[in-house]
Motif scaffolding. Structure first.
Motif, short mmCIF file in Angstrom:
data_model
loop_
_atom_site.label_atom_id
_atom_site.label_comp_id
_atom_site.label_asym_id
_atom_site.label_seq_id
_atom_site.Cartn_x
_atom_site.Cartn_y
_atom_site.Cartn_z
N TYR A 1 -49.44 5.64 -14.82
CA TYR A 1 -48.79 5.72 -13.51
C TYR A 1 -47.29 5.81 -13.73
N ALA A 2 -46.59 6.34 -12.75
CA ALA A 2 -45.12 6.36 -12.76
C ALA A 2 -44.62 6.39 -11.33
N LEU A 3 -43.59 5.61 -11.07
CA LEU A 3 -42.97 5.56 -9.76
C LEU A 3 -41.48 5.79 -9.97
N VAL A 4 -40.93 6.77 -9.28
CA VAL A 4 -39.52 7.11 -9.40
C VAL A 4 -38.92 7.27 -8.01
N VAL A 5 -37.80 6.61 -7.77
CA VAL A 5 -37.03 6.78 -6.55
C VAL A 5 -35.58 6.96 -6.98
N SER A 6 -34.94 8.03 -6.51
CA SER A 6 -33.57 8.32 -6.92
C SER A 6 -32.74 8.70 -5.71
N VAL A 7 -31.63 8.04 -5.54
CA VAL A 7 -30.78 8.29 -4.38
C VAL A 7 -30.25 9.71 -4.38
N ARG A 8 -29.81 10.20 -5.53
CA ARG A 8 -29.20 11.53 -5.57
C ARG A 8 -29.98 12.53 -6.40
N MET A 9 -31.08 12.15 -7.03
CA MET A 9 -31.87 13.04 -7.88
C MET A 9 -30.98 13.73 -8.92
N GLN A 10 -30.08 12.97 -9.52
CA GLN A 10 -29.18 13.52 -10.52
C GLN A 10 -29.41 12.80 -11.84
N GLN B 1 -53.70 15.81 -16.50
CA GLN B 1 -54.05 16.04 -15.09
C GLN B 1 -53.55 14.85 -14.31
N GLY B 2 -53.14 15.08 -13.08
CA GLY B 2 -52.63 13.97 -12.30
C GLY B 2 -52.57 14.25 -10.82
N PHE B 3 -52.13 13.23 -10.12
CA PHE B 3 -51.98 13.29 -8.67
C PHE B 3 -50.66 12.62 -8.34
N THR B 4 -49.82 13.30 -7.56
CA THR B 4 -48.50 12.78 -7.21
C THR B 4 -48.40 12.60 -5.70
N PHE C 1 -50.02 9.42 -10.71
CA PHE C 1 -51.11 8.86 -11.50
C PHE C 1 -51.59 9.96 -12.41
N ALA C 2 -51.71 9.67 -13.71
CA ALA C 2 -52.03 10.70 -14.69
C ALA C 2 -53.26 10.33 -15.51
N SER C 3 -53.89 11.37 -16.03
CA SER C 3 -55.08 11.21 -16.84
C SER C 3 -54.92 11.98 -18.15
N ARG C 4 -55.51 11.46 -19.21
CA ARG C 4 -55.52 12.16 -20.50
C ARG C 4 -56.46 13.36 -20.47
N ARG C 5 -57.40 13.34 -19.54
CA ARG C 5 -58.40 14.41 -19.45
C ARG C 5 -57.88 15.53 -18.55
N SER C 6 -58.33 16.74 -18.82
CA SER C 6 -57.93 17.89 -18.02
C SER C 6 -58.90 18.18 -16.88
N ALA C 7 -59.95 17.40 -16.77
CA ALA C 7 -60.98 17.63 -15.75
C ALA C 7 -60.40 17.47 -14.35
N ARG D 1 -60.96 9.94 -5.91
CA ARG D 1 -59.82 9.49 -6.72
C ARG D 1 -58.51 9.96 -6.11
N GLN D 2 -58.50 11.17 -5.57
CA GLN D 2 -57.29 11.68 -4.91
C GLN D 2 -56.95 10.82 -3.69
N GLN D 3 -57.97 10.48 -2.92
CA GLN D 3 -57.74 9.66 -1.72
C GLN D 3 -57.26 8.26 -2.09
N ALA D 4 -57.85 7.69 -3.12
CA ALA D 4 -57.42 6.36 -3.57
C ALA D 4 -55.97 6.40 -4.06
N ALA D 5 -55.63 7.44 -4.82
CA ALA D 5 -54.26 7.59 -5.32
C ALA D 5 -53.27 7.76 -4.17
N GLN D 6 -53.66 8.51 -3.14
CA GLN D 6 -52.79 8.69 -1.98
C GLN D 6 -52.48 7.34 -1.33
#
Length: 192
Positions: A6-15, A86-89, A104-110, A116-121
């Motif tokens: 997983y990764a969470l990023v928040v940036s005020v200026r996206m710089q 593969q992932g869902f953002t 949310f990312a996966s090592r698999r390409s499936a 899973r998409q709904q849960a990630a949302q």
């Protein structure tokens, strides 16, 4: 949920190297050192797509939201090489608040099953809500937006569905003069 990272990023200026960036992840260390720590998220197609996406998206759908540059394609290939296949953002894009995403990312390409998409949302949206709350970012209070009497009158008529032409007639304005009142009022309330 069945994701590996997983990764969470928040940036005020996206710089790059923005001191107001909040980042939490368990992505592979090589990815974090190469792309996230030096501010590589600025060129990250996921975050750029988040600025346009109305809801969460699978990484395979990123082309629905932007035309990727060669650099962005190479970043996606590097992510794939680091095990982020593969992932869902989930985008977070609200007026008066810094943009961000929860991925949310996966090592698999499936392909990801719909559940899973709904849960990630759901999880991603709640994660973004909580990081904004703990960081002290809240929506811009309407009480701090003030309008002059003429701007307020224009907004009242617009709220009733009046067109620019109707406004010009009602307010005795010359053609084109209405935009001088409407556009600043819309901009100050976050519309337009």
């Amino acid at each position: 949920m069945g994701f590996d990272y997983y990764a969470l990023v928040v940036s005020v200026r996206m710089q790059r190297r923005d001191p107001l960036t909040h980042h939490i992840s368990d992505y592979p260390e090589v990815w974090v050192q190469r792309h996230i720590m030096p501010g590589g998220f600025v060129d990250d197609s996921m975050l750029q797509a988040c600025l346009k996406a109305p809801c969460g998206f699978m990484w395979s759908e990123i082309g629905d939201y932007l035309i990727m540059t060669q650099l962005q394609r190479s970043i996606l290939a590097a992510a794939h090489g680091c095990g982020l296949r593969q992932g869902f953002t989930v985008p977070a894009n609200l007026p008066f608040e810094p943009p961000g995403s929860c991925s949310f990312a996966s090592r698999r390409s499936a392909p990801l099953p719909p559940w899973r998409q709904q849960a990630a949302q759901l999880v991603g949206a709640h994660a973004m809500k909580n990081v904004r709350r703990t960081a002290g970012w809240t929506r811009f209070p309407r009480a701090l937006i003030s309008f002059g009497p003429r701007e307020q009158e224009v907004l009242d008529w617009m709220a009733e569905g009046k067109s620019y032409t109707d406004l010009a007639t009602i307010l005795n304005m010359r053609h084109g003069e209405d935009a001088c009142q409407v556009d600043p009022a819309q901009a100050r309330r976050g519309a337009g």
